[in-house]
Design an enzyme around this catalytic site. Structure first.
Site, PDB file in Angstrom:
ATOM      1  N   LEU A  38     -47.526 -10.579 -14.327  1.00 40.91           N
ATOM      2  CA  LEU A  38     -46.381 -11.094 -13.813  1.00 40.91           C
ATOM      3  C   LEU A  38     -46.725 -12.333 -12.933  1.00 40.91           C
ATOM      4  CD1 LEU A  38     -44.324  -7.974 -12.528  1.00 40.91           C
ATOM      5  CD2 LEU A  38     -43.808  -9.481 -14.343  1.00 40.91           C
ATOM      6  N   GLY A  39     -45.773 -13.304 -13.143  1.00 40.14           N
ATOM      7  CA  GLY A  39     -46.240 -14.851 -12.404  1.00 40.14           C
ATOM      8  C   GLY A  39     -46.707 -15.872 -13.229  1.00 40.14           C
ATOM      9  N   GLY A  40     -47.349 -15.145 -14.550  1.00 40.09           N
ATOM     10  CA  GLY A  40     -47.388 -16.226 -15.345  1.00 40.09           C
ATOM     11  C   GLY A  40     -48.880 -16.990 -14.934  1.00 40.09           C
ATOM     12  N   ILE A  41     -49.030 -18.147 -15.704  1.00 41.59           N
ATOM     13  CA  ILE A  41     -50.159 -19.114 -15.489  1.00 41.59           C
ATOM     14  C   ILE A  41     -50.237 -19.490 -14.189  1.00 41.59           C
ATOM     15  CG2 ILE A  41     -51.159 -21.499 -16.312  1.00 41.59           C
ATOM     16  CD1 ILE A  41     -51.550 -19.056 -18.148  1.00 41.59           C
ATOM     17  N   SER A 180     -58.735 -36.633 -17.911  1.00 37.45           N
ATOM     18  CA  SER A 180     -58.523 -36.734 -16.356  1.00 37.45           C
ATOM     19  C   SER A 180     -56.949 -36.552 -16.106  1.00 37.45           C
ATOM     20  CB  SER A 180     -59.257 -38.138 -16.157  1.00 37.45           C
ATOM     21  OG  SER A 180     -58.144 -39.259 -16.792  1.00 37.45           O
ATOM     22  N   ILE A 183     -55.275 -31.439 -14.422  1.00 35.22           N
ATOM     23  CA  ILE A 183     -55.947 -30.127 -14.438  1.00 35.22           C
ATOM     24  C   ILE A 183     -57.340 -30.599 -14.295  1.00 35.22           C
ATOM     25  CG2 ILE A 183     -56.854 -28.163 -15.731  1.00 35.22           C
ATOM     26  CD1 ILE A 183     -53.921 -27.980 -16.694  1.00 35.22           C
ATOM     27  N   ILE A 185     -59.075 -33.677 -13.268  1.00 37.34           N
ATOM     28  CA  ILE A 185     -59.361 -34.400 -12.341  1.00 37.34           C
ATOM     29  C   ILE A 185     -59.514 -33.421 -11.204  1.00 37.34           C
ATOM     30  CG2 ILE A 185     -58.076 -35.479 -10.565  1.00 37.34           C
ATOM     31  CD1 ILE A 185     -60.096 -37.264 -12.377  1.00 37.34           C
ATOM     32  N   ALA A 318     -44.721 -26.257 -12.627  1.00 35.18           N
ATOM     33  CA  ALA A 318     -44.191 -25.004 -12.155  1.00 35.18           C
ATOM     34  C   ALA A 318     -42.776 -25.233 -11.732  1.00 35.18           C
ATOM     35  CB  ALA A 318     -45.053 -24.527 -11.150  1.00 35.18           C
ATOM     36  N   HIS A 449     -43.624 -40.081  14.889  1.00 30.76           N
ATOM     37  CA  HIS A 449     -44.820 -40.455  15.312  1.00 30.76           C
ATOM     38  C   HIS A 449     -45.678 -39.756  16.225  1.00 30.76           C
ATOM     39  CE1 HIS A 449     -47.945 -43.787  16.270  1.00 30.76           C
ATOM     40  NE2 HIS A 449     -47.884 -43.366  17.405  1.00 30.76           N
TER      41      HIS A 449
HETATM   42  C1  LIG Z   1     -55.325 -25.149 -13.887  1.00 32.84           C
HETATM   43  C2  LIG Z   1     -53.936 -25.305 -13.741  1.00 32.84           C
HETATM   44  C3  LIG Z   1     -53.519 -25.790 -12.497  1.00 32.84           C
HETATM   45  C4  LIG Z   1     -52.125 -26.133 -12.541  1.00 32.84           C
HETATM   46  N1  LIG Z   1     -51.556 -26.554 -11.245  1.00 32.84           N
HETATM   47  C5  LIG Z   1     -50.402 -26.999 -11.109  1.00 32.84           C
HETATM   48  C6  LIG Z   1     -49.929 -27.455 -10.111  1.00 32.84           C
HETATM   49  O1  LIG Z   1     -50.448 -27.772  -9.029  1.00 32.84           O
HETATM   50  N2  LIG Z   1     -48.440 -27.699 -10.080  1.00 32.84           N
HETATM   51  C7  LIG Z   1     -47.976 -27.383 -11.019  1.00 32.84           C
HETATM   52  O2  LIG Z   1     -46.363 -27.700 -10.966  1.00 32.84           O
HETATM   53  N3  LIG Z   1     -48.038 -26.941 -12.190  1.00 32.84           N
HETATM   54  C8  LIG Z   1     -49.249 -26.807 -12.287  1.00 32.84           C
HETATM   55  N4  LIG Z   1     -49.856 -26.276 -13.256  1.00 32.84           N
HETATM   56  C9  LIG Z   1     -48.854 -25.751 -14.551  1.00 32.84           C
HETATM   57  C10 LIG Z   1     -48.106 -24.713 -14.377  1.00 32.84           C
HETATM   58  O3  LIG Z   1     -49.011 -23.727 -14.026  1.00 32.84           O
HETATM   59  C11 LIG Z   1     -47.226 -24.530 -15.602  1.00 32.84           C
HETATM   60  O4  LIG Z   1     -46.257 -25.751 -15.758  1.00 32.84           O
HETATM   61  C12 LIG Z   1     -46.246 -23.140 -15.251  1.00 32.84           C
HETATM   62  O5  LIG Z   1     -47.019 -22.172 -15.323  1.00 32.84           O
HETATM   63  C13 LIG Z   1     -45.270 -22.974 -16.498  1.00 32.84           C
HETATM   64  O6  LIG Z   1     -44.421 -22.200 -16.079  1.00 32.84           O
HETATM   65  P1  LIG Z   1     -43.813 -21.301 -17.354  1.00 32.84           P
HETATM   66  O7  LIG Z   1     -42.925 -20.225 -16.679  1.00 32.84           O
HETATM   67  O8  LIG Z   1     -42.982 -22.100 -18.335  1.00 32.84           O
HETATM   68  O9  LIG Z   1     -44.892 -20.510 -18.161  1.00 32.84           O
HETATM   69  P2  LIG Z   1     -46.339 -19.766 -17.688  1.00 32.84           P
HETATM   70  O10 LIG Z   1     -46.518 -19.787 -16.416  1.00 32.84           O
HETATM   71  O11 LIG Z   1     -47.146 -20.253 -18.792  1.00 32.84           O
HETATM   72  O12 LIG Z   1     -45.630 -18.481 -18.242  1.00 32.84           O
HETATM   73  C14 LIG Z   1     -45.490 -17.760 -19.360  1.00 32.84           C
HETATM   74  C15 LIG Z   1     -45.560 -16.165 -19.583  1.00 32.84           C
HETATM   75  O13 LIG Z   1     -45.182 -15.850 -20.520  1.00 32.84           O
HETATM   76  C16 LIG Z   1     -45.981 -14.788 -21.326  1.00 32.84           C
HETATM   77  N5  LIG Z   1     -45.983 -14.832 -22.538  1.00 32.84           N
HETATM   78  C17 LIG Z   1     -46.128 -15.599 -23.494  1.00 32.84           C
HETATM   79  N6  LIG Z   1     -45.781 -15.178 -24.673  1.00 32.84           N
HETATM   80  C18 LIG Z   1     -45.464 -13.874 -24.468  1.00 32.84           C
HETATM   81  C19 LIG Z   1     -44.981 -12.960 -25.427  1.00 32.84           C
HETATM   82  N7  LIG Z   1     -44.904 -13.119 -26.803  1.00 32.84           N
HETATM   83  N8  LIG Z   1     -44.587 -11.590 -24.825  1.00 32.84           N
HETATM   84  C20 LIG Z   1     -44.571 -11.372 -23.774  1.00 32.84           C
HETATM   85  N9  LIG Z   1     -45.073 -12.397 -22.589  1.00 32.84           N
HETATM   86  C21 LIG Z   1     -45.401 -13.650 -23.103  1.00 32.84           C
HETATM   87  C22 LIG Z   1     -47.508 -15.096 -20.687  1.00 32.84           C
HETATM   88  O14 LIG Z   1     -48.328 -14.000 -20.607  1.00 32.84           O
HETATM   89  C23 LIG Z   1     -47.046 -15.811 -19.331  1.00 32.84           C
HETATM   90  O15 LIG Z   1     -47.404 -14.944 -18.423  1.00 32.84           O
HETATM   91  C24 LIG Z   1     -51.128 -26.000 -13.571  1.00 32.84           C
HETATM   92  C25 LIG Z   1     -51.719 -25.492 -14.736  1.00 32.84           C
HETATM   93  C26 LIG Z   1     -53.114 -24.961 -14.879  1.00 32.84           C
HETATM   94  C27 LIG Z   1     -53.482 -24.621 -16.131  1.00 32.84           C
END
Ligand SMILES: Cc1cc2nc3c(=O)[nH]c(=O)nc-3n(C[C@H](O)[C@H](O)[C@H](O)COP(=O)(O)OP(=O)(O)OC[C@H]3O[C@@H](n4cnc5c(N)ncnc54)[C@H](O)[C@@H]3O)c2cc1C
Length: 470
Positions: A38-41, A180, A183, A185, A318, A449
């Site tokens: 939960l919470g994704g990437i 670059s 991610i 950088i 995000a 300031h």
């Molecule tokens: C290293 C790194 C650093 C980052 N830093 C930043 C930052 O500082 N600021 C920023 O704004 N963005 C940042 N991002 C980008 C950000 O993480 C993404 O834009 C954001 O997570 C996208 O959200 P989302 O909800 O679209 O998908 P995601 O966060 O990718 O979540 C998708 C979810 O769907 C699930 N899923 C996929 N397919 C299925 C399926 N068939 N069945 C069930 N579940 C499934 C996955 O498991 C995942 O949990 C960063 C990314 C990375 C990799």
């Protein structure tokens, strides 16, 4: 009997879980489907754990520069395992936070692999068992993953994606970072501050190529001063991992190929959408290079099917995903008869971007070049941190703020910053841009300031020849 909902959200990243919360707030019977965390990437493998790592690197940097502040610190060492452990702890805390939010909002969580099987129908498979769910509306929020180099897929040992780089098996001595963008950088900056010898290879003619050219040039100089080697206009032609390291052939700007040996390599060449095997083709969902096509309210071409976040068009951030989550939930509530919600269309021109390297960068809106390309005649102001008292007091006088205005109307078209704390400051301009502010209102705004934000004011004044402290 299939369990029935008003809304099912597929994927629980910052797009999906926020869409689910807003749907529940609006009184819709809501479920969320997630196959991993939960919470994704963002919470587990992206935004948050990287910021925890970068915070450790920042403190390490300050400890190493204690003398600059009249302090003494001896025998300063970094324990990478402990740094990573802290970062994983932060990710876990936030993952648990999302679990709590789902419960609090009475959102049913179905853990498993989700697939659209018909209009309004989703199958969820876990441990070989499949259950079918149905809903009036389905939001696809499956996000994206790291893109591999076709000729050298990540092995987790020597060639890393961001996931490996976040939980490294060992500290790299000599690190090659390919790409670059934000991610690449951020990891280059982290490992450089932690003591690795870092080389960054970028195909475009400058680093962080989506940013304003002045920001790219400034950052490149700053990172080179910190010891990083940067190769722009260069491409990796081959990459071979062995038990002890990675050999890379890199074609430089001048067309010459140089061979280099590295202990590890991070591939940060972009993302690949998670759009395979989720049933999009059978439903005829329109896609562009695997990203789902949507309108300003996150509708796909299939009625009752919505898409948000990284699975849709850029920027892949995000806060863009979360904002779309709210828009989609409100548009669905409206479609189901709620007359009190008023969803607004997403305006990508007002989405800020932040990169937490050292020094940080942040921006919103058009770069100077893009504004000119779009036909604007522009007024541009730049103010350096060296003219800002707070930046000097903090020992952070490296940076600048640049603002771009429409010369005809005074509308703020874009703002670009590099330096300490700029990721916290950019929001001032984002609010201004969302309110369609002009130079007059910004000039009439009182900035506290001493703050670095005064450089934001001065940059606006500078665009009109009125800067005070330079
Ligand atoms: C290293 C790194 C650093 C980052 N830093 C930043 C930052 O500082 N600021 C920023 O704004 N963005 C940042 N991002 C980008 C950000 O993480 C993404 O834009 C954001 O997570 C996208 O959200 P989302 O909800 O679209 O998908 P995601 O966060 O990718 O979540 C998708 C979810 O769907 C699930 N899923 C996929 N397919 C299925 C399926 N068939 N069945 C069930 N579940 C499934 C996955 O498991 C995942 O949990 C960063 C990314 C990375 C990799």
């Amino acid at each position: 009997m299939a369990e029935t909902y008003d809304v099912i959200v597929l994927g629980s990243g910052p797009g999906g879980y926020v869409a689910a919360i807003r749907s529940a707030q609006l009184g819709l019977k809501t479920a969320i489907v997630e196959r991993e965390n939960l919470g994704g990437i963002c919470l587990n493998w992206g935004c948050i754990p990287t910021k925890a790592l970068l915070r450790s690197a920042e403190i390490f940097h300050y400890m190493n520069h204690a003398k600059d502040y009249g302090l003494a610190a001896e025998k300063i060492t970094a324990d990478l395992d402990a740094v990573v452990k802290r970062s994983r702890g932060v990710a876990k805390q936030l993952n648990q936070g999302v679990t709590h939010l789902m419960k609090k909002n009475k959102i049913t969580v179905h853990m498993g692999e989700g697939k659209l099987v018909a209009k309004g129908k989703l199958a969820v498979t876990k441990d070989g068992k499949t259950e079918e769910l149905s809903a009036k509306h389905i939001i696809v929020a499956t996000g994206a993953r790291a893109r591999d180099l076709p000729f050298a897929p990540a092995d987790g040992k020597r060639i890393w994606t961001y996931r490996h780089a976040m939980t490294p098996p060992e500290m790299p001595k000599k690190l090659l970072v390919i790409g670059s963008g934000a991610i690449g950088i951020e990891f280059a900056s982290f490992y450089n501050d932690m003591g690795a010898e870092v080389t960054v290879v970028e195909m475009m003619d400058r680093i962080v190529p989506v940013e304003d050219a002045d920001v790219s040039a400034f950052l490149e100089k700053a990172l080179a001063k910190q010891g990083m080697k940067i190769m722009t206009g260069a491409g990796v032609e081959s990459l071979k991992a062995s038990a002890t390291g990675v050999s890379a052939s890199i074609k430089g700007k001048d067309g010459k190929v140089v061979n280099g040996e590295y202990s590890h390599c991070i591939v940060a060449i972009g993302i690949a959408p998670n759009s395979e095997n989720i049933g999009l083709e059978a439903l005829g969902v329109e896609q562009v290079k695997g990203h789902i096509k949507t309108d300003g309210l996150c509708r796909t071409n299939v009625e009752g099917l919505w898409a948000i976040g990284d699975i849709t068009a850029p920027p892949w951030l995000a806060h863009k995903a979360s904002h779309e989550g709210v828009i989609a939930a409100e548009a669905i509530a409206q479609a189901l008869g709620n007359k009190d919600v008023h969803p607004h269309e997403m305006d990508v021109r007002n989405i800020p971007g932040c990169t937490y390297c050292h020094p940080q960068i942040a921006s919103v809106g058009l770069t100077e070049a893009k504004a000119k390309e779009a036909g604007y005649s522009v007024k541009v102001g730049t103010f350096p941190f060296i003219g800002n008292g707070k930046a000097i007091a903090l020992g952070e006088a490296e940076g600048f703020v640049k603002t771009v205005f429409d010369a005809k109307t005074g509308e703020l078209l874009g703002a670009h910053m590099v330096g300490a704390e700029v990721t916290e400051m950019i929001q001032g301009y984002v609010v201004g841009k969302t309110l369609e502010t002009t130079e007059v209102e910004l000039m009439q705004t009182v900035f506290p300031h001493p703050t670095i934000s005064e450089a934001m004011h001065e940059s606006v004044l500078a665009a009109y020849g009125r800067a005070l402290h330079i």
